[in-house]
Design an enzyme around this catalytic site. Structure first.
Site, PDB file in Angstrom:
ATOM      1  N   ASN A   1       0.838  -1.211   0.000  1.00 51.36           N
ATOM      2  CA  ASN A   1       0.000   0.000   0.000  1.00 51.36           C
ATOM      3  C   ASN A   1       0.870   1.257   0.000  1.00 51.36           C
ATOM      4  O   ASN A   1       0.531   2.243  -0.650  1.00 51.36           O
ATOM      5  CB  ASN A   1      -0.966  -0.004   1.185  1.00 51.36           C
TER       6      ASN A   1
ATOM      7  N   ILE B   1      -2.203  -0.833  17.774  1.00 50.38           N
ATOM      8  CA  ILE B   1      -3.384  -0.050  18.169  1.00 50.38           C
ATOM      9  C   ILE B   1      -2.903   1.200  18.906  1.00 50.38           C
ATOM     10  O   ILE B   1      -2.261   1.106  19.947  1.00 50.38           O
ATOM     11  CB  ILE B   1      -4.344  -0.884  19.060  1.00 50.38           C
ATOM     12  N   LEU B   2      -3.217   2.345  18.337  1.00 50.73           N
ATOM     13  CA  LEU B   2      -2.771   3.616  18.920  1.00 50.73           C
ATOM     14  C   LEU B   2      -3.676   4.002  20.087  1.00 50.73           C
ATOM     15  O   LEU B   2      -4.868   3.690  20.091  1.00 50.73           O
ATOM     16  CB  LEU B   2      -2.806   4.696  17.836  1.00 50.73           C
TER      17      LEU B   2
ATOM     18  N   HIS C   1      -8.367  -0.711   5.602  1.00 51.06           N
ATOM     19  CA  HIS C   1      -8.741  -1.981   6.216  1.00 51.06           C
ATOM     20  C   HIS C   1      -9.234  -2.946   5.131  1.00 51.06           C
ATOM     21  O   HIS C   1     -10.040  -2.550   4.288  1.00 51.06           O
ATOM     22  CB  HIS C   1      -9.827  -1.772   7.280  1.00 51.06           C
TER      23      HIS C   1
ATOM     24  N   GLU D   1     -10.945   6.586  18.358  1.00 54.36           N
ATOM     25  CA  GLU D   1     -10.576   5.733  19.503  1.00 54.36           C
ATOM     26  C   GLU D   1     -11.058   4.292  19.368  1.00 54.36           C
ATOM     27  O   GLU D   1     -10.575   3.414  20.060  1.00 54.36           O
ATOM     28  CB  GLU D   1     -11.161   6.295  20.806  1.00 54.36           C
TER      29      GLU D   1
ATOM     30  N   GLU E   1      -7.673  -2.039  -2.493  1.00 51.27           N
ATOM     31  CA  GLU E   1      -6.784  -1.246  -1.623  1.00 51.27           C
ATOM     32  C   GLU E   1      -5.876  -0.288  -2.392  1.00 51.27           C
ATOM     33  O   GLU E   1      -5.800   0.903  -2.071  1.00 51.27           O
ATOM     34  CB  GLU E   1      -5.922  -2.176  -0.762  1.00 51.27           C
TER      35      GLU E   1
HETATM   36  C1  GAR Z   1      -3.191  -4.784   3.857  1.00 49.79           C
HETATM   37  O1  GAR Z   1      -4.052  -5.760   3.345  1.00 49.79           O
HETATM   38  C2  GAR Z   1      -3.942  -3.840   4.783  1.00 49.79           C
HETATM   39  O2  GAR Z   1      -5.241  -3.578   4.354  1.00 49.79           O
HETATM   40  C3  GAR Z   1      -3.946  -4.636   6.055  1.00 49.79           C
HETATM   41  O3  GAR Z   1      -2.648  -5.213   6.122  1.00 49.79           O
HETATM   42  C4  GAR Z   1      -2.162  -5.423   4.796  1.00 49.79           C
HETATM   43  C5  GAR Z   1      -0.807  -4.768   4.668  1.00 49.79           C
HETATM   44  O4  GAR Z   1      -0.210  -5.028   3.421  1.00 49.79           O
HETATM   45  N1  GAR Z   1      -4.233  -3.800   7.181  1.00 49.79           N
HETATM   46  C6  GAR Z   1      -4.940  -4.212   8.229  1.00 49.79           C
HETATM   47  O5  GAR Z   1      -5.348  -5.345   8.358  1.00 49.79           O
HETATM   48  C7  GAR Z   1      -5.206  -3.152   9.303  1.00 49.79           C
HETATM   49  N2  GAR Z   1      -6.269  -3.553  10.161  1.00 49.79           N
HETATM   50  P1  GAR Z   1       0.963  -4.125   2.860  1.00 49.79           P
HETATM   51  O6  GAR Z   1       2.041  -4.009   3.942  1.00 49.79           O
HETATM   52  O7  GAR Z   1       1.472  -4.874   1.666  1.00 49.79           O
HETATM   53  O8  GAR Z   1       0.405  -2.784   2.486  1.00 49.79           O
END
Ligand code: GAR
Length: 204
Positions: free
Chosen positions: A17, A96-97, A113, A151, A184
């Protein structure tokens, strides 16, 4: 010419991403923003290497080395201030912040997400887990969501969503890849571009 919105990207893993954001900035799809800083909270995160290859400042900041969550967030805040960061993008950031931290950057932190919130989200739903859960439940449509961070885990205002078909024979890994490719990597740069445009308008 106006100054661009300075963006920090926080990542924990492969950083695809982050790469989509870097590519969008390079190709002019993000015109009013520049990625000024990448923070990784894992030493093994390839995202840091992607940043370096793109000539972006990359910092590894771990909770352990900072003596816990408080020190970790304090160090990140220091870096944001140093780099005059205006927008923070969580791109596969698996931490988690705290409420304090999130409140300080109200409507300035966004997250991607890998599901259509409110399905398969909240604490524990990260990485491959939402895809495993989607297959287990037998949904025919899943997708991805970009939202502001508040939050509540995955509970902030939704900015963009895109649906992706679940196909017969999908494994969690196959579905994860399709959700990345078809949702994404498209909606995250688009949402960041839109927010940078909005922040730029506000400055002028
Ligand atoms: C992605 O699928 C993102 O949506 C997910 O982790 C992956 C990271 O991939 N994020 C979450 O699950 C957050 N809750 P990447 O490092 O290749 O971007």
């Amino acid at each position: 010419m106006c100054e661009k919105v300075r963006i920090a990207v926080l990542a924990s893993g492969g950083g695809t991403n982050l790469q989509a954001l870097i590519d969008a900035e390079r190709s002019g799809k993000i015109q009013n923003g520049e990625i000024a800083l990448v923070i990784c909270n894992r030493k093994s995160a390839y995202a840091a290497e992607r940043a370096r290859l793109a000539g972006i400042r990359a910092e590894i900041v771990t909770r352990k080395e900072c003596g816990g969550q408080e020190g970790f967030e304090a160090r990140m805040t220091e870096l944001f201030e140093e780099e005059n960061i205006e927008l923070i993008v969580l791109a596969g950031f698996l931490n988690i912040l705290t409420s304090d931290f999130v409140r300080r950057y109200d409507h300035r932190i966004v997250n991607i997400h890998p599901s259509l919130i409110p399905a398969f989200c909240g604490e524990g739903f990260y990485g491959i887990v939402p895809h495993e859960a989607a297959l287990e439940r037998g949904v025919k449509i899943t997708g991805a969501t970009v939202h502001f961070v508040n939050e509540i885990a995955d509970g902030g205002e939704i900015i963009a969503q895109k649906a992706v078909e679940v196909l017969p024979g999908d494994t969690p890994e196959v579905l994860q890849r399709r959700v990345m490719e078809q949702a994404e990597w498209i909606i995250l740069p688009a949402a960041v571009s839109m927010l940078c445009d909005r922040l730029t308008e506000r400055k002028n």
